[in-house]
Motif scaffolding. Structure first.
Motif, PDB file in Angstrom:
ATOM      1  N   LYS A 159       0.845  -1.184   0.000  1.00 61.13           N
ATOM      2  CA  LYS A 159       0.000   0.000   0.000  1.00 61.13           C
ATOM      3  C   LYS A 159       0.882   1.235   0.000  1.00 61.13           C
ATOM      4  CE  LYS A 159      -3.892  -2.038   2.510  1.00 61.13           C
ATOM      5  NZ  LYS A 159      -4.745  -1.931   3.728  1.00 61.13           N
TER       6      LYS A 159
ATOM      7  N   ILE B 127       0.748   5.214   0.268  1.00 64.72           N
ATOM      8  CA  ILE B 127      -0.176   6.248   0.716  1.00 64.72           C
ATOM      9  C   ILE B 127       0.324   7.616   0.275  1.00 64.72           C
ATOM     10  CG2 ILE B 127      -1.223   7.334   2.752  1.00 64.72           C
ATOM     11  CD1 ILE B 127      -0.890   4.602   4.164  1.00 64.72           C
ATOM     12  N   PHE B 128      -0.589   8.436  -0.253  1.00 62.78           N
ATOM     13  CA  PHE B 128      -0.239   9.768  -0.733  1.00 62.78           C
ATOM     14  C   PHE B 128      -0.926  10.829   0.121  1.00 62.78           C
ATOM     15  CE2 PHE B 128       0.641   6.994  -4.205  1.00 62.78           C
ATOM     16  CZ  PHE B 128       1.727   7.559  -4.855  1.00 62.78           C
ATOM     17  N   SER B 129      -0.159  11.857   0.420  1.00 62.99           N
ATOM     18  CA  SER B 129      -0.696  12.965   1.207  1.00 62.99           C
ATOM     19  C   SER B 129      -1.321  14.011   0.284  1.00 62.99           C
ATOM     20  CB  SER B 129       0.407  13.595   2.059  1.00 62.99           C
ATOM     21  OG  SER B 129       1.477  14.039   1.241  1.00 62.99           O
ATOM     22  N   SER B 130      -1.974  14.982   0.874  1.00 63.68           N
ATOM     23  CA  SER B 130      -2.711  15.975   0.093  1.00 63.68           C
ATOM     24  C   SER B 130      -1.765  16.937  -0.628  1.00 63.68           C
ATOM     25  CB  SER B 130      -3.641  16.777   1.002  1.00 63.68           C
ATOM     26  OG  SER B 130      -4.360  17.737   0.257  1.00 63.68           O
TER      27      SER B 130
ATOM     28  N   THR C  55      -9.146   8.080   0.115  1.00 65.14           N
ATOM     29  CA  THR C  55      -9.323   7.866   1.558  1.00 65.14           C
ATOM     30  C   THR C  55      -9.708   9.136   2.302  1.00 65.14           C
ATOM     31  OG1 THR C  55      -6.926   8.160   1.836  1.00 65.14           O
ATOM     32  CG2 THR C  55      -7.740   5.904   1.643  1.00 65.14           C
TER      33      THR C  55
ATOM     34  N   ASP D 289      -0.738  17.386   5.303  1.00 67.29           N
ATOM     35  CA  ASP D 289      -0.223  16.095   5.759  1.00 67.29           C
ATOM     36  C   ASP D 289      -1.314  15.023   5.847  1.00 67.29           C
ATOM     37  OD1 ASP D 289      -1.531  17.289   7.822  1.00 67.29           O
ATOM     38  OD2 ASP D 289      -0.002  16.898   9.343  1.00 67.29           O
ATOM     39  N   CYS D 290      -2.522  15.323   5.361  1.00 67.53           N
ATOM     40  CA  CYS D 290      -3.611  14.339   5.361  1.00 67.53           C
ATOM     41  C   CYS D 290      -3.414  13.309   4.245  1.00 67.53           C
ATOM     42  CB  CYS D 290      -4.960  15.028   5.168  1.00 67.53           C
ATOM     43  SG  CYS D 290      -5.612  15.815   6.628  1.00 67.53           S
ATOM     44  N   GLU D 291      -3.852  12.080   4.517  1.00 66.98           N
ATOM     45  CA  GLU D 291      -3.851  11.059   3.469  1.00 66.98           C
ATOM     46  C   GLU D 291      -5.048  11.290   2.549  1.00 66.98           C
ATOM     47  OE1 GLU D 291      -4.006   7.307   5.429  1.00 66.98           O
ATOM     48  OE2 GLU D 291      -2.140   7.615   6.550  1.00 66.98           O
TER      49      GLU D 291
ATOM     50  N   THR E 266      -4.845   5.910  -1.546  1.00 67.59           N
ATOM     51  CA  THR E 266      -3.887   4.812  -1.397  1.00 67.59           C
ATOM     52  C   THR E 266      -3.804   4.043  -2.702  1.00 67.59           C
ATOM     53  OG1 THR E 266      -4.382   4.586   0.955  1.00 67.59           O
ATOM     54  CG2 THR E 266      -3.349   2.701  -0.125  1.00 67.59           C
TER      55      THR E 266
END
Length: 615
Positions: A466, A468-471, A599, A607-609, A612
């Protein structure tokens, strides 16, 4: 040219352009005909990023690259001078007869699979709808939808002609014209016909495939012959008519009857086998051994046999049912490994490929797990063999050209409910048997650390990880379907998410490289080290602003980290100019991955996800 560098390395490692006589492809493999196979560096080729495996034996030299093989092949062909490679002045390799047959079948059948699968699945669903009373067989809706299935098989010679013409050096349009002539009401199944005073046997060409393959082969030979002997200035006018006038009588006199005799011969052979040993032994063996055939590139060989059965008997008593049973056994074996595995990465791998096999696509399991762990082959031999044995003894019939779980309703066609029950029992036996066998056999401890494979396009990355990418900005997250741009809202350009910005900064959601900065500064392309390509599109239709209100602070080739500033944007100016300021963040190469899952919802910070990627 997405795969240009990848193909350059392949060409180099198979011995260079001069060593390649021809290359075709099937569902996952490039199939090379090499002048000198000893020049190929097989071990280096296996280690190349983007190559899953290499199969080199007396049958074929195959480079397995995955389901994106058609894109790789298209670019590879454009990089090779195949006209010279296939020219008459080049020394011809004496092909192994089995290899030549498999190459031809693979090349012909691969393009035809799409309409065949569509018609087969449609037949299954129509059977289900009529059983449940949703549709009536006499109703207009049923008749219209069923006409798709009937047309695909009635006009199968036309599809086959189109598919094999180029391969056999014939004009696709003349080949299709010949096939259409054969299935016309003037010829197809008509008694008492004669040509040049010679009586013709009554022959049904609709639903057949062998006569048209022979006819197109002859057309290719005749085309080459006429091109060498007819003056160039007359070829445009004379060659087409000569080809048609010669090919039609030859087909009616020879290839039609020969094709029917071959089909009858195949039927006779399996009837003899059935009467002598019982068809159960063939069903059992094919269900048990299909993964090995897929590895050898011979997975398509059963399709002409199945088509012949459907044409002659109205059902396939062997191969399609056995193929489904084998696919379900592969799924069961991977489920057994899923329960056996303790490492999360392995569980993700086995769970994913198990579901893929359940849907009828077994290549991810075979090349991603079977080849590495070996023991699942034994599990499928056990489970698939047991399921095939039961299906053979119960004389299960497949009424449509379809395989996999989605095709099960078709087994109740013609109100044959017992046939459906026996088929369901067969796949349950195969699934449970393979799962139990795989669980008992276990995962070889020395293989457990091998959890990476090459990714499509040439990058290597962990299996089913997985990412995960931040904003890319502060603001409010919105789903793509709510974006006022059809290209993005439909997911045509890739999956992702939208952000209605509340500040003027656009930042990087990942660690990687800036691959492109559009001249109008409204879009920036990024790429992770593992190959995930992300497009940040700032605003809707803002390309029309030609860079006004945008101040990009990065350039192509720059390295970036999550949260690093990419661009300062005057969003208030964009709004005043009448444009939607929504920032769209998508994974441009979405098809290369198992899924892209948004997500985030509501308010987001840098820094929010936001989504994914399942690798």
């Amino acid at each position: 040219m997405k795969y240009k560098e990848f193909n350059k390395k392949i060409i180099e490692l198979v011995g260079g352009k001069g060593n390649i006589q021809s290359v075709v492809h099937c569902m996952t493999r490039l199939r090379f005909t090499l002048k000198d196979r000893s020049k190929a560096k097989t071990d280096e080729l296996k280690a190349l990023d983007g190559v899953v495996d290499v199969v080199s034996n007396n049958v074929a030299y195959q480079v397995i690259v995955g389901t994106h093989v058609n894109e790789v092949h298209a670019e590879l062909i454009s990089m090779l001078d195949l006209k010279n490679a296939e020219g008459d002045d080049m020394p011809k390799e004496k092909k192994h007869p089995l290899k030549a047959m498999l190459d031809l079948v693979s090349e012909i059948m691969t393009p035809v699979i799409e309409p065949i699968i569509a018609s087969g699945l449609l037949a299954g669903f129509l059977s289900l709808f009529t059983i449940t009373g949703i549709l009536s067989e006499e109703g207009s809706t049923f008749l219209l939808l069923n006409s798709i299935r009937e047309a695909v098989f009635y006009f199968l010679p036309i599809l086959i002609a189109m598919s094999c013409a180029k391969r056999l050096k014939a004009s696709p349009y003349l080949a299709v014209a010949l096939a259409a002539t054969l299935v016309s009401t003037s010829i197809n199944g008509v008694e008492g016909l004669s040509i040049f005073g010679i009586s013709l046997p009554q022959t049904t060409y609709a639903n057949s495939f062998i006569p048209i393959i022979l006819a197109v082969w002859f057309m290719g030979k005749l085309t080459v012959f006429l091109q060498k002997r007819i003056p160039q200035f007359l070829q445009y006018f004379l060659n087409p008519v000569l080809i048609m006038v010669i090919c039609l009588p030859v087909t009616l006199l020879f290839f039609g009857p020969i094709g029917i005799w071959i089909g009858d011969g195949i039927g006779w052979f399996f009837e003899l086998l059935n009467n002598t040993f019982g068809s159960w032994i063939v069903v059992m063996l094919y269900a048990a051994l299909q993964p090995f055939l897929i590895m050898l590139g011979a997975g398509n060989f059963m399709m002409p046999l199945s088509l012949n059965f459907l044409n002659k008997l109205g059902y396939d008593p062997i191969f399609l049912g056995a193929a489904t049973i084998s696919d379900i056994a592969v799924s069961g074996a991977m489920l057994g490994y899923f329960f056996k595995a303790k490492e999360m990465k392995q569980k993700q791998l086995f769970g994913t490929v198990s579901f893929s096999a359940l849907m009828g696509v077994t290549e991810p399991a075979i090349y991603g797990a079977f080849i590495k762990f070996r023991r699942p082959f034994i599990a499928v031999i056990i489970g698939g063999g047991l399921g095939g044995l039961f299906a053979g003894f119960m004389k299960v019939k497949t009424y449509s050209m379809v395989w996999g779980l989605m095709g099960l309703p078709s087994y109740a066609q013609n109100q044959d409910f017992s046939n459906l029950i026996f088929m369901v029992a067969s796949v349950v036996i195969a699934f449970i048997g393979a799962a139990i066998a795989a669980y008992i056999l276990g995962i070889p401890s020395e293989e457990k650390s091998k959890d990476t494979v090459a990714a499509p396009g040439g990058d290597s990355k962990p299996l089913n990880k997985k990412v995960i990418f931040s904003s890319a900005a502060e603001g409010e997250a919105v789903q793509l379907e709510n974006i006022k741009d059809q290209a993005f809202s439909t997911g045509a350009l890739g999956k992702g998410i939208g952000i209605i910005p509340s500040s003027n900064e656009v930042v990087s959601p990942l660690e990687g490289e800036v691959t492109v900065v559009f001249p109008t500064k409204h879009a920036i392309g990024l790429k992770t080290d593992s190959g995930i390509e992300v497009l940040i599109h700032i605003g809707v239709d803002t390309v029309e602003l030609e860079g006004k209100y945008f101040e990009t602070v990065v350039k192509e080739g720059d390295r970036v980290v999550p949260g690093q500033l990419l661009s300062k944007v005057d969003f208030s100016g964009i709004i005043e100019a009448g444009y939607d300021p929504t920032i769209i963040v998508i994974v441009a190469n979405t098809p290369d991955y198992l899924d892209v899952i948004p997500t985030a919802s509501g308010a987001v910070t840098k820094d929010c996800e936001i989504f994914t990627v399942i690798v």
